[in-house]
Design an enzyme around this catalytic site. Structure first.
Site, PDB file in Angstrom:
ATOM      1  N   LYS A  52     -10.997  -1.063  -1.670  1.00  0.00           N
ATOM      2  CA  LYS A  52     -10.767  -1.907  -0.492  1.00  0.00           C
ATOM      3  C   LYS A  52     -11.946  -1.670   0.465  1.00  0.00           C
ATOM      4  O   LYS A  52     -12.381  -0.531   0.578  1.00  0.00           O
ATOM      5  CB  LYS A  52      -9.459  -1.498   0.200  1.00  0.00           C
ATOM      6  CG  LYS A  52      -8.221  -1.635  -0.670  1.00  0.00           C
ATOM      7  CD  LYS A  52      -7.010  -0.948  -0.005  1.00  0.00           C
ATOM      8  CE  LYS A  52      -5.825  -0.892  -0.955  1.00  0.00           C
ATOM      9  NZ  LYS A  52      -4.691  -0.120  -0.418  1.00  0.00           N
ATOM     10  N   GLU A  86       0.045  -3.309   4.612  1.00  0.00           N
ATOM     11  CA  GLU A  86      -1.104  -2.405   4.701  1.00  0.00           C
ATOM     12  C   GLU A  86      -1.199  -1.725   6.068  1.00  0.00           C
ATOM     13  O   GLU A  86      -0.890  -2.357   7.075  1.00  0.00           O
ATOM     14  CB  GLU A  86      -2.392  -3.229   4.537  1.00  0.00           C
ATOM     15  CG  GLU A  86      -3.105  -3.066   3.239  1.00  0.00           C
ATOM     16  CD  GLU A  86      -3.653  -1.683   2.950  1.00  0.00           C
ATOM     17  OE1 GLU A  86      -3.765  -0.862   3.868  1.00  0.00           O
ATOM     18  OE2 GLU A  86      -3.968  -1.414   1.783  1.00  0.00           O
ATOM     19  N   ASP A  87      -1.670  -0.474   6.067  1.00  0.00           N
ATOM     20  CA  ASP A  87      -1.888   0.219   7.344  1.00  0.00           C
ATOM     21  C   ASP A  87      -3.366   0.392   7.664  1.00  0.00           C
ATOM     22  O   ASP A  87      -3.701   0.947   8.715  1.00  0.00           O
ATOM     23  CB  ASP A  87      -1.228   1.613   7.334  1.00  0.00           C
ATOM     24  CG  ASP A  87      -1.963   2.570   6.424  1.00  0.00           C
ATOM     25  OD1 ASP A  87      -2.366   2.159   5.327  1.00  0.00           O
ATOM     26  OD2 ASP A  87      -2.160   3.727   6.833  1.00  0.00           O
ATOM     27  N   LYS A  92      -8.645   6.025   6.151  1.00  0.00           N
ATOM     28  CA  LYS A  92      -7.459   5.335   5.632  1.00  0.00           C
ATOM     29  C   LYS A  92      -7.870   4.205   4.697  1.00  0.00           C
ATOM     30  O   LYS A  92      -8.699   3.368   5.053  1.00  0.00           O
ATOM     31  CB  LYS A  92      -6.605   4.797   6.785  1.00  0.00           C
ATOM     32  CG  LYS A  92      -5.901   5.922   7.536  1.00  0.00           C
ATOM     33  CD  LYS A  92      -4.969   5.390   8.606  1.00  0.00           C
ATOM     34  CE  LYS A  92      -4.239   6.539   9.283  1.00  0.00           C
ATOM     35  NZ  LYS A  92      -3.438   6.087  10.429  1.00  0.00           N
ATOM     36  N   GLY A  93      -7.276   4.182   3.517  1.00  0.00           N
ATOM     37  CA  GLY A  93      -7.559   3.128   2.551  1.00  0.00           C
ATOM     38  C   GLY A  93      -8.863   3.335   1.791  1.00  0.00           C
ATOM     39  O   GLY A  93      -9.197   2.561   0.906  1.00  0.00           O
ATOM     40  N   ASP A 133       0.875  -1.168   0.000  1.00  0.00           N
ATOM     41  CA  ASP A 133       0.000   0.000   0.000  1.00  0.00           C
ATOM     42  C   ASP A 133       0.923   1.232   0.000  1.00  0.00           C
ATOM     43  O   ASP A 133       2.129   1.107   0.281  1.00  0.00           O
ATOM     44  CB  ASP A 133      -0.875  -0.039   1.263  1.00  0.00           C
ATOM     45  CG  ASP A 133      -1.725   1.195   1.410  1.00  0.00           C
ATOM     46  OD1 ASP A 133      -2.352   1.620   0.431  1.00  0.00           O
ATOM     47  OD2 ASP A 133      -1.747   1.757   2.527  1.00  0.00           O
ATOM     48  N   LEU A 134       0.377   2.400  -0.318  1.00  0.00           N
ATOM     49  CA  LEU A 134       1.222   3.611  -0.384  1.00  0.00           C
ATOM     50  C   LEU A 134       1.071   4.487   0.874  1.00  0.00           C
ATOM     51  O   LEU A 134       2.001   4.589   1.690  1.00  0.00           O
ATOM     52  CB  LEU A 134       0.855   4.423  -1.634  1.00  0.00           C
ATOM     53  CG  LEU A 134       1.604   5.740  -1.804  1.00  0.00           C
ATOM     54  CD1 LEU A 134       3.083   5.509  -2.110  1.00  0.00           C
ATOM     55  CD2 LEU A 134       0.963   6.575  -2.922  1.00  0.00           C
ATOM     56  N   ASP A 135      -0.120   5.113   0.984  1.00  0.00           N
ATOM     57  CA  ASP A 135      -0.349   6.068   2.077  1.00  0.00           C
ATOM     58  C   ASP A 135      -0.287   5.361   3.428  1.00  0.00           C
ATOM     59  O   ASP A 135      -1.064   4.446   3.683  1.00  0.00           O
ATOM     60  CB  ASP A 135      -1.729   6.734   1.919  1.00  0.00           C
ATOM     61  CG  ASP A 135      -1.834   7.562   0.645  1.00  0.00           C
ATOM     62  OD1 ASP A 135      -1.047   8.498   0.503  1.00  0.00           O
ATOM     63  OD2 ASP A 135      -2.707   7.274  -0.186  1.00  0.00           O
ATOM     64  N   SER A 161      -2.549   0.547  -4.343  1.00  0.00           N
ATOM     65  CA  SER A 161      -3.042   1.713  -3.596  1.00  0.00           C
ATOM     66  C   SER A 161      -4.370   2.206  -4.136  1.00  0.00           C
ATOM     67  O   SER A 161      -4.607   2.147  -5.355  1.00  0.00           O
ATOM     68  CB  SER A 161      -2.004   2.843  -3.692  1.00  0.00           C
ATOM     69  OG  SER A 161      -2.562   4.066  -3.257  1.00  0.00           O
ATOM     70  N   ALA A 162      -5.206   2.727  -3.256  1.00  0.00           N
ATOM     71  CA  ALA A 162      -6.487   3.334  -3.679  1.00  0.00           C
ATOM     72  C   ALA A 162      -6.284   4.720  -4.269  1.00  0.00           C
ATOM     73  O   ALA A 162      -7.191   5.284  -4.869  1.00  0.00           O
ATOM     74  CB  ALA A 162      -7.427   3.425  -2.478  1.00  0.00           C
ATOM     75  N   SER A 163      -5.098   5.275  -4.107  1.00  0.00           N
ATOM     76  CA  SER A 163      -4.869   6.678  -4.503  1.00  0.00           C
ATOM     77  C   SER A 163      -4.709   6.849  -6.006  1.00  0.00           C
ATOM     78  O   SER A 163      -4.004   6.092  -6.658  1.00  0.00           O
ATOM     79  CB  SER A 163      -3.623   7.207  -3.805  1.00  0.00           C
ATOM     80  OG  SER A 163      -3.342   8.511  -4.281  1.00  0.00           O
ATOM     81  N   THR A 204       1.438  10.233   4.100  1.00  0.00           N
ATOM     82  CA  THR A 204       0.580  11.233   3.449  1.00  0.00           C
ATOM     83  C   THR A 204      -0.764  11.385   4.140  1.00  0.00           C
ATOM     84  O   THR A 204      -1.520  12.288   3.792  1.00  0.00           O
ATOM     85  CB  THR A 204       0.343  10.847   1.972  1.00  0.00           C
ATOM     86  OG1 THR A 204       0.159   9.442   1.933  1.00  0.00           O
ATOM     87  CG2 THR A 204       1.499  11.256   1.087  1.00  0.00           C
ATOM     88  N   ARG A 232     -11.382   8.536  -2.515  1.00  0.00           N
ATOM     89  CA  ARG A 232     -11.705   9.966  -2.347  1.00  0.00           C
ATOM     90  C   ARG A 232     -13.225  10.188  -2.307  1.00  0.00           C
ATOM     91  O   ARG A 232     -13.739  10.896  -1.436  1.00  0.00           O
ATOM     92  CB  ARG A 232     -11.083  10.756  -3.493  1.00  0.00           C
ATOM     93  CG  ARG A 232     -10.959  12.244  -3.198  1.00  0.00           C
ATOM     94  CD  ARG A 232     -10.377  12.963  -4.399  1.00  0.00           C
ATOM     95  NE  ARG A 232      -9.182  12.308  -4.923  1.00  0.00           N
ATOM     96  CZ  ARG A 232      -8.693  12.496  -6.150  1.00  0.00           C
ATOM     97  NH1 ARG A 232      -9.282  13.344  -6.963  1.00  0.00           N
ATOM     98  NH2 ARG A 232      -7.609  11.859  -6.550  1.00  0.00           N
ATOM     99  N   ASN A 280      -3.272   9.460  -6.977  1.00  0.00           N
ATOM    100  CA  ASN A 280      -2.063  10.290  -7.007  1.00  0.00           C
ATOM    101  C   ASN A 280      -0.803   9.474  -6.735  1.00  0.00           C
ATOM    102  O   ASN A 280       0.259  10.031  -6.443  1.00  0.00           O
ATOM    103  CB  ASN A 280      -2.164  11.406  -5.958  1.00  0.00           C
ATOM    104  CG  ASN A 280      -3.325  12.353  -6.244  1.00  0.00           C
ATOM    105  OD1 ASN A 280      -3.378  12.949  -7.312  1.00  0.00           O
ATOM    106  ND2 ASN A 280      -4.248  12.488  -5.305  1.00  0.00           N
TER     107      ASN A 280
HETATM  108  C1  G6P Z   1      -5.463   6.029   0.153  1.00  0.00           C
HETATM  109  C2  G6P Z   1      -5.600   6.858   1.405  1.00  0.00           C
HETATM  110  C3  G6P Z   1      -6.983   7.476   1.501  1.00  0.00           C
HETATM  111  C4  G6P Z   1      -7.313   8.227   0.222  1.00  0.00           C
HETATM  112  C5  G6P Z   1      -7.226   7.294  -0.965  1.00  0.00           C
HETATM  113  C6  G6P Z   1      -7.487   8.006  -2.284  1.00  0.00           C
HETATM  114  O1  G6P Z   1      -6.158   4.856   0.301  1.00  0.00           O
HETATM  115  O2  G6P Z   1      -5.370   6.062   2.551  1.00  0.00           O
HETATM  116  O3  G6P Z   1      -7.013   8.338   2.617  1.00  0.00           O
HETATM  117  O4  G6P Z   1      -8.613   8.809   0.284  1.00  0.00           O
HETATM  118  O5  G6P Z   1      -5.926   6.722  -1.017  1.00  0.00           O
HETATM  119  O6  G6P Z   1      -6.449   8.911  -2.511  1.00  0.00           O
HETATM  120  P1  G6P Z   1      -6.434  10.027  -3.647  1.00  0.00           P
HETATM  121  O7  G6P Z   1      -5.007  10.485  -3.677  1.00  0.00           O
HETATM  122  O8  G6P Z   1      -6.877   9.372  -4.918  1.00  0.00           O
HETATM  123  O9  G6P Z   1      -7.384  11.093  -3.217  1.00  0.00           O
HETATM  124 MG    MG Z   2      -2.791   3.175   3.530  1.00  0.00          MG
END
Ligand code: G6P
Ligand code: MG
Length: 217
Positions: free
Chosen positions: A144, A168-169, A44-45, A8-10, A113-115, A16, A48, A117
């Site tokens: 997730k 994972e966190d 977390k996880g 996982d990233l964040d 990662s769910a992000s 972040t 958006r 970014n």
């Molecule tokens: C991760 C973070 C979440 C965040 C999600 C989407 O899972 O833990 O807090 O909302 O990514 O991130 P994004 O950068 O796409 O807004």
């Molecule tokens: Mg995370």
């Protein structure tokens, strides 16, 4: 043997969560809602879009679709302003040592990662080239605890689920790894991440010997 390690990233590679929190808190202020760090744990996880829904539920605010669309943009613009200032000092302790060890042992390494970014963040902290595959919020349709992001990471590395190890966190992420039939390793509070197969408070607690046991399992 060769295993697939999916990160996982964040909250696992970079800290972040504090930037996500600042951006959500400022948005919440606009609707007179005091968003706390404890409430931020639930984000977390979480994607958006889902995070905004949860925030509005917490604030008991019925938003129009136009408001939601504008806030999703506003939140991300502020978040991007924080991550643009990131550098390698934001990498969490001992992440480079663990990545270097896995690379030395010729293991598969993916991001899950769910992000949306994820790539710019990995570029900012100069870790993008450590990953053989990147699966992020742009590649998945289900969030997730659905295992999609990790299943796609395993496919990208050509690994069977039983040969995958997920770091994972978040509770949602641990559940996703477990549902996928992968080894789940929590990074954080053992009380929160009790569903994980193993939990470490951070990577400084995880020895190369432990990594060897995962590789040889
Ligand atoms: C991760 C973070 C979440 C965040 C999600 C989407 O899972 O833990 O807090 O909302 O990514 O991130 P994004 O950068 O796409 O807004
Ligand atoms: Mg995370």
């Amino acid at each position: 043997m060769k295993k697939a390690f999916i990160f996982d990233l964040d909250g696992v590679i970079v800290d972040t969560a504090k930037f996500h929190y600042l951006a959500w808190r400022n948005l919440a202020k606009g609707i007179d809602f005091d968003f706390t760090t404890a409430q931020n744990e639930q984000f977390k996880g979480v994607s958006r879009v889902r995070s905004l829904e949860i925030l509005l539920e917490m604030a008991n605010y019925k938003a129009t679709q136009e408001e939601k669309d504008a806030w999703l943009v506003q939140k991300n613009v502020e978040y991007l302003s924080y991550i643009q200032k990131m550098d390698q000092s934001e990498i969490l302790p001992d992440v480079p040592r663990v990545l270097a060890y896995l690379i030395e042992k010729q293991q598969g390494i993916a991001l899950g990662s769910a992000s949306k970014n994820a790539r710019p963040i990995l570029e900012r902290v100069a870790l993008l080239d450590k990953f053989h595959a990147i699966v992020d919020g742009n590649d998945v349709t289900t969030a997730k605890p659905d295992p999609e992001v990790f299943v796609k990471g395993a496919q990208a590395l050509g690994a069977a689920a039983k040969h995958c190890i997920v770091f994972e966190d978040s509770i949602a992420g641990i559940q996703a790894a477990n549902t996928a039939g992968m080894t789940s390793i929590g990074i954080g509070d053992a009380a929160v991440l009790h569903e994980a197969d193993h939990v470490f408070s951070d990577f400084t607690e995880m020895s190369n010997d432990f990594l060897d046991t995962l590789i040889q399992k």
